[in-house]
Design a protein around this motif. Structure first.
Motif, PDB file in Angstrom:
ATOM      1  N   VAL A  12     -56.766  42.875 -64.990  1.00  0.00           N
ATOM      2  CA  VAL A  12     -55.111  43.239 -65.014  1.00  0.00           C
ATOM      3  C   VAL A  12     -55.484  44.611 -65.328  1.00  0.00           C
ATOM      4  O   VAL A  12     -54.694  45.398 -64.712  1.00  0.00           O
ATOM      5  N   SER A  13     -55.784  45.608 -66.333  1.00  0.00           N
ATOM      6  CA  SER A  13     -55.980  46.778 -66.835  1.00  0.00           C
ATOM      7  C   SER A  13     -56.993  47.541 -65.485  1.00  0.00           C
ATOM      8  O   SER A  13     -56.324  48.517 -65.524  1.00  0.00           O
ATOM      9  N   ARG A  14     -58.189  46.947 -64.860  1.00  0.00           N
ATOM     10  CA  ARG A  14     -58.845  46.945 -63.889  1.00  0.00           C
ATOM     11  C   ARG A  14     -57.539  47.742 -62.676  1.00  0.00           C
ATOM     12  O   ARG A  14     -58.038  48.767 -61.798  1.00  0.00           O
ATOM     13  N   LEU A  15     -56.921  47.056 -62.477  1.00  0.00           N
ATOM     14  CA  LEU A  15     -55.269  47.040 -61.188  1.00  0.00           C
ATOM     15  C   LEU A  15     -54.204  48.140 -61.560  1.00  0.00           C
ATOM     16  O   LEU A  15     -53.576  49.106 -61.229  1.00  0.00           O
ATOM     17  N   THR A  16     -54.459  48.276 -63.513  1.00  0.00           N
ATOM     18  CA  THR A  16     -53.383  49.326 -63.873  1.00  0.00           C
ATOM     19  C   THR A  16     -53.941  50.142 -64.506  1.00  0.00           C
ATOM     20  O   THR A  16     -53.616  51.430 -63.828  1.00  0.00           O
ATOM     21  N   SER A  17     -53.967  50.148 -65.231  1.00  0.00           N
ATOM     22  CA  SER A  17     -54.134  51.347 -66.970  1.00  0.00           C
ATOM     23  C   SER A  17     -55.484  52.494 -66.560  1.00  0.00           C
ATOM     24  O   SER A  17     -55.567  53.408 -66.491  1.00  0.00           O
ATOM     25  N   ASP A  18     -56.414  51.437 -66.028  1.00  0.00           N
ATOM     26  CA  ASP A  18     -57.833  52.395 -65.289  1.00  0.00           C
ATOM     27  C   ASP A  18     -57.469  53.251 -63.967  1.00  0.00           C
ATOM     28  O   ASP A  18     -57.288  54.327 -64.217  1.00  0.00           O
ATOM     29  N   VAL A  19     -56.386  52.996 -63.292  1.00  0.00           N
ATOM     30  CA  VAL A  19     -55.787  53.137 -61.140  1.00  0.00           C
ATOM     31  C   VAL A  19     -55.157  54.670 -62.591  1.00  0.00           C
ATOM     32  O   VAL A  19     -54.875  55.843 -62.030  1.00  0.00           O
ATOM     33  N   ASP A  20     -53.622  54.208 -63.139  1.00  0.00           N
ATOM     34  CA  ASP A  20     -53.318  54.978 -63.639  1.00  0.00           C
ATOM     35  C   ASP A  20     -54.054  56.186 -64.672  1.00  0.00           C
ATOM     36  O   ASP A  20     -53.087  57.613 -64.577  1.00  0.00           O
ATOM     37  N   GLN A  21     -55.240  56.306 -65.227  1.00  0.00           N
ATOM     38  CA  GLN A  21     -55.923  57.136 -66.151  1.00  0.00           C
ATOM     39  C   GLN A  21     -56.343  58.343 -64.536  1.00  0.00           C
ATOM     40  O   GLN A  21     -56.665  59.731 -64.758  1.00  0.00           O
ATOM     41  N   VAL A  22     -56.213  57.890 -63.758  1.00  0.00           N
ATOM     42  CA  VAL A  22     -57.025  59.190 -62.567  1.00  0.00           C
ATOM     43  C   VAL A  22     -55.371  60.090 -62.020  1.00  0.00           C
ATOM     44  O   VAL A  22     -55.434  60.955 -62.108  1.00  0.00           O
ATOM     45  N   THR A  23     -54.314  58.893 -61.803  1.00  0.00           N
ATOM     46  CA  THR A  23     -53.571  59.460 -61.722  1.00  0.00           C
ATOM     47  C   THR A  23     -52.601  61.204 -62.835  1.00  0.00           C
ATOM     48  O   THR A  23     -52.180  61.583 -62.751  1.00  0.00           O
ATOM     49  N   THR A  24     -52.799  60.441 -63.729  1.00  0.00           N
ATOM     50  CA  THR A  24     -52.670  60.810 -65.239  1.00  0.00           C
ATOM     51  C   THR A  24     -53.308  62.195 -65.189  1.00  0.00           C
ATOM     52  O   THR A  24     -52.814  63.027 -65.949  1.00  0.00           O
ATOM     53  N   PHE A  25     -54.770  62.329 -65.089  1.00  0.00           N
ATOM     54  CA  PHE A  25     -55.461  63.194 -64.812  1.00  0.00           C
ATOM     55  C   PHE A  25     -54.602  64.172 -64.052  1.00  0.00           C
ATOM     56  O   PHE A  25     -54.948  65.466 -64.079  1.00  0.00           O
ATOM     57  N   LEU A  26     -54.563  63.460 -62.171  1.00  0.00           N
ATOM     58  CA  LEU A  26     -54.196  64.892 -62.059  1.00  0.00           C
ATOM     59  C   LEU A  26     -52.917  65.647 -62.221  1.00  0.00           C
ATOM     60  O   LEU A  26     -52.600  66.629 -61.537  1.00  0.00           O
ATOM     61  N   GLN A  27     -51.808  64.445 -62.411  1.00  0.00           N
ATOM     62  CA  GLN A  27     -50.419  65.044 -62.834  1.00  0.00           C
ATOM     63  C   GLN A  27     -50.403  66.067 -64.161  1.00  0.00           C
ATOM     64  O   GLN A  27     -49.840  66.631 -64.240  1.00  0.00           O
ATOM     65  N   GLY A  28     -51.642  65.676 -64.629  1.00  0.00           N
ATOM     66  CA  GLY A  28     -51.706  66.924 -66.599  1.00  0.00           C
ATOM     67  C   GLY A  28     -51.939  67.897 -65.882  1.00  0.00           C
ATOM     68  O   GLY A  28     -53.185  68.742 -66.521  1.00  0.00           O
ATOM     69  N   GLY A  29     -52.786  68.145 -64.447  1.00  0.00           N
ATOM     70  CA  GLY A  29     -52.878  69.430 -63.730  1.00  0.00           C
ATOM     71  C   GLY A  29     -54.480  69.730 -63.784  1.00  0.00           C
ATOM     72  O   GLY A  29     -54.961  70.071 -63.103  1.00  0.00           O
ATOM     73  N   GLY A  30     -54.807  68.622 -63.477  1.00  0.00           N
ATOM     74  CA  GLY A  30     -57.259  67.800 -63.510  1.00  0.00           C
ATOM     75  C   GLY A  30     -56.273  68.377 -62.060  1.00  0.00           C
ATOM     76  O   GLY A  30     -58.372  68.485 -61.757  1.00  0.00           O
ATOM     77  N   ILE A  31     -55.801  68.704 -61.194  1.00  0.00           N
ATOM     78  CA  ILE A  31     -55.441  68.595 -59.822  1.00  0.00           C
ATOM     79  C   ILE A  31     -55.867  70.260 -59.119  1.00  0.00           C
ATOM     80  O   ILE A  31     -56.943  70.747 -58.444  1.00  0.00           O
ATOM     81  N   GLN A  32     -55.909  71.337 -60.376  1.00  0.00           N
ATOM     82  CA  GLN A  32     -56.534  72.362 -59.885  1.00  0.00           C
ATOM     83  C   GLN A  32     -58.228  72.634 -60.133  1.00  0.00           C
ATOM     84  O   GLN A  32     -58.417  73.738 -60.453  1.00  0.00           O
ATOM     85  N   PHE A  33     -58.436  70.669 -60.858  1.00  0.00           N
ATOM     86  CA  PHE A  33     -60.259  70.910 -60.814  1.00  0.00           C
ATOM     87  C   PHE A  33     -60.439  71.616 -59.654  1.00  0.00           C
ATOM     88  O   PHE A  33     -62.013  72.827 -60.065  1.00  0.00           O
ATOM     89  N   VAL A  34     -60.565  71.701 -58.940  1.00  0.00           N
ATOM     90  CA  VAL A  34     -61.174  72.046 -57.600  1.00  0.00           C
ATOM     91  C   VAL A  34     -61.066  73.434 -57.723  1.00  0.00           C
ATOM     92  O   VAL A  34     -62.087  74.865 -57.095  1.00  0.00           O
ATOM     93  N   THR A  35     -59.435  73.626 -57.590  1.00  0.00           N
ATOM     94  CA  THR A  35     -59.797  75.181 -57.093  1.00  0.00           C
ATOM     95  C   THR A  35     -59.938  76.128 -58.488  1.00  0.00           C
ATOM     96  O   THR A  35     -60.830  77.086 -58.354  1.00  0.00           O
TER      97      THR A  35
END
Ligand SMILES: Nc1ncnc2c1ncn2[C@@H]1O[C@H](COP(=O)(O)OP(=O)(O)OP(=O)(O)O)[C@@H](O)[C@H]1O
Ligand SMILES: [Mg+2]
Length: 608
Positions: A135-158
């Motif tokens: 269950v965690s592989r389908l929920t919280s683990d995937v959420d971690q990626v979204t959390t990272f992106l939304q927390g500004g991680g998307i600017q990693f590339v820039t």
């Protein structure tokens, strides 16, 4: 303020699931999420525009100063700078949206494929990996990626692009000045990495303390009646206070290195600025005054570039922990999706009619544990009713799981309907198990009985708005009537429309079995395996179960794992299990008449 959650080593893949090493992560991610591969060039270009555009400002200043701040040169330089800033802003916006969309659609795909994989993975894998992990592989683990992106991680590339471009321009202006900047940056990176490690360790402790606090709170809420009745409120309060204090202290302890890291970045920027300023001035004064090695515009631009270089560096190092968490989460969900499916795609169909079973020299174990069934051989005729009895742990349920492919034999062969079990395309609807504690879905009894046709809602006045299918409802009512469950249902508040609650928790184990029996009867299988509930069945429900079972078994092959004498008495044949072996086989009356395991079991049943 960016906080790494963990810099720990990623843990090993769960046994049975595919394992993905750091090196194969990218190839696996691209294989299972092809959308990430599309338009990679455009993504890279946008990143360069977004990262590079910001750096145009210092270059504009340099142009303006070096042209003597003359209005006719300043104006075009400023215009170019302004356009570049706009382009950078727009590219950054587009890039962020693009990355977010691509990554989110990849993650949605992972969730979908992951769920499908849970349903078609090898039973032995499903048994070995705890369901909470799946269950965690389908929920919280995937959420971690979204959390990272939304927390500004998307600017990693820039930020990475900006870092690269600033570094190149600095080196082009003056490699002599760029060298101390790079050296100081290396020092900054290594110190920050060390500090991040300390932060990660302290955060891990803080998370442990927070989860302890959570369990203390949960326990004292759930256990409130016990605490009141035993008069231990003071002791519980002390425990709670301790947990609160500890969580607070450990959170505070993370702040020192966290702020230290931020301050370190600021100090480094200051030191670099002064170094570049002094070095630049000295450099321009040192050579021929008519041909300075560095113009004043370049010195000023270098000073700005220092900040444009160090800020993304700081960002990258500080979000490293979160990035690693996101990657770990992504890797864990990929591991699930990359696990090969065990669905038999080119298998044979079962013959029509009641199915016989032939088990030859079959042994079984769980994972790498000891054998729990030893070279079992038994033949069950089509239409025969067999009862399986034996002490707890003697291997009865494992035998049932073997026949439904929930456990794979470690030796020997099993044929159902004359077809090797592992070659049968699908058992759905033909071979059905009614487990000891059947799983019910949140919904009404009617919906749970009608699981065979999942797309039709059969509850009357279904809130979901789906039109209740008359024929499905009729089918459910007919089955309930045939199995003799009408009296039981009449005693429930809403009859067939009674809500069963999550996992069917509002029903007793015996009642859950009644629903599962009706569900099985509606599916109309040819081989039924029934694992009788061991406890929690009151006499009235037990009678209802036996009655329903008698109807259900008519015209089908049945294997009933019996915990009550009546089930064994009514069977054509009784198989007595002991220590993973069949030690006796025959009709109840014949076995009961001679001394042995079965006779002992009957004594035990009679003395209950
Ligand atoms: N998922 C599992 N992982 C490891 N060992 C297991 C697992 N399930 C059962 N076993 C072991 O296999 C042996 C046989 O268990 P099984 O559940 O088949 O017994 P049983 O006869 O059905 O018992 P009961 O009457 O209590 O239901 C036991 O020693 C048990 O501990
Ligand atoms: Mg059992």
């Amino acid at each position: 303020m960016r906080v790494p959650m963990s810099l720990d080593r990623p843990e090993a893949a769960a046994p049975g699931l595919s394992s993905i090493s750091g090196r194969s992560f990218l190839t696996t991610a691209l294989r299972f999420s092809p959308q990430l591969r599309q338009g990679l060039l455009v993504t890279g270009l946008l990143a360069l525009l977004a990262g590079g555009g910001r750096i145009v400002a210092p270059l504009t200043i340099q142009q303006a100063i070096d042209s003597g701040l003359a209005p006719h040169t300043v104006a075009p330089a400023v215009t170019v700078g302004a356009i570049a800033v706009l382009v950078a802003g727009a590219s950054s916006l587009l890039l962020n949206r693009r990355l977010q969309e691509k990554v989110e659609s990849a993650l949605a795909g992972l969730r979908r494929d992951g769920l499908r994989r849970v349903h078609d993975m090898a039973a032995s894998t499903a048994d070995r990996v705890p369901s909470a992990d799946l269950v965690s592989r389908l929920t919280s683990d995937v959420d971690q990626v979204t959390t990272f992106l939304q927390g500004g991680g998307i600017q990693f590339v820039t930020n990475a692009a900006q870092l690269l471009i600033a570094g190149v321009i600095m080196s082009v202006f003056s490699w002599q000045l760029a060298v101390p900047v790079l050296l100081l940056s290396a020092l900054l990176i290594s110190t920050m990495m060390l500090m991040q490690r300390v932060i990660a360790r302290r955060y891990a402790q803080a998370r442990r303390d927070l989860s302890r606090l959570q369990s203390v709170v949960a326990e004292s809420v759930a256990g409130a009646p016990v605490i009141r009745s035993t008069g231990t409120a003071a002791r519980t309060a002390r425990k709670l206070d301790d947990a609160v204090d500890q969580a607070r202290d450990s959170l505070l302890r993370t702040l020192v290195p966290l702020h230290g890291n931020t301050a370190l970045g600021e100090v480094t920027i200051g030191v670099m600025t002064v170094t570049v300023l002094l070095g630049g001035v000295w450099f321009s004064l040192a050579g021929d005054p008519a041909q300075p090695r560095l113009s004043s515009g370049e010195v000023v631009a270098m000073i700005f570039l220092v900040t444009f270089f160090v800020r993304p560096l700081q960002f990258l190092v500080q979000s490293l922990g979160e990035a690693q968490n996101a990657l770990t989460g992504w890797r864990r969900s990929l591991e699930l999706v990359a696990t090969p499916s065990e669905a038999v795609t080119d298998g044979s169909a079962l013959p029509p009619g009641p199915l016989g079973v032939r088990v030859t020299q079959v042994s079984a174990r769980y994972g790498s544990g000891p054998l729990v069934l030893h070279a079992l051989s038994v033949e069950i005729e089509p239409g025969e009713h067999v009862a399986v009895v034996g002490r707890t742990g003697s291997g009865k349920s494992t035998f049932a799981k073997l026949l439904t492919r929930r456990v794979v034999p470690s030796a020997g062969t099993i044929c159902v309907g004359g077809v090797a079990l592992d070659r049968i395309a699908s058992l759905a609807g033909r071979v059905v198990i009614v487990p000891q504690d059947p799983f019910l879905f949140d919904g009404t009894i009617a919906d749970n009985i009608n699981l065979g046709t999942p797309h039709t809602a059969v509850s009357q006045g279904n809130a979901a708005g789906a039109s209740p299918s008359g024929s499905s409802r009729d089918g459910v009512e007919r089955i309930v009537d045939e199995l003799g469950l009408s009296d039981w249902l009449a005693g429930l508040p809403d009859g067939l429309d009674t809500q069963v609650g999550l996992r069917g928790e509002r029903l007793s184990v015996g009642e859950r079995q009644l629903v599962a029996l009706a569900r099985t009867a509606l599916a109309d299988p040819d081989l039924v395996i029934f694992d009788e509930a061991t406890s929690g069945v009151d006499p009235a429900t037990d009678v209802a179960v036996q009655k329903a079972l008698a109807v259900l078994t008519r015209g089908r092959t049945t294997i009933a794992i019996a915990h009550r004498m009546i089930t064994a008495e009514t069977a054509d044949r009784v198989l007595v299990f002991d220590g993973g072996r069949i030690v006796q086989s025959g009709h109840h009356s014949a076995l009961a008449a001679r001394p042995g395991r079965y006779a002992a079991l009957i004594d035990a049943w009679r003395n209950q």
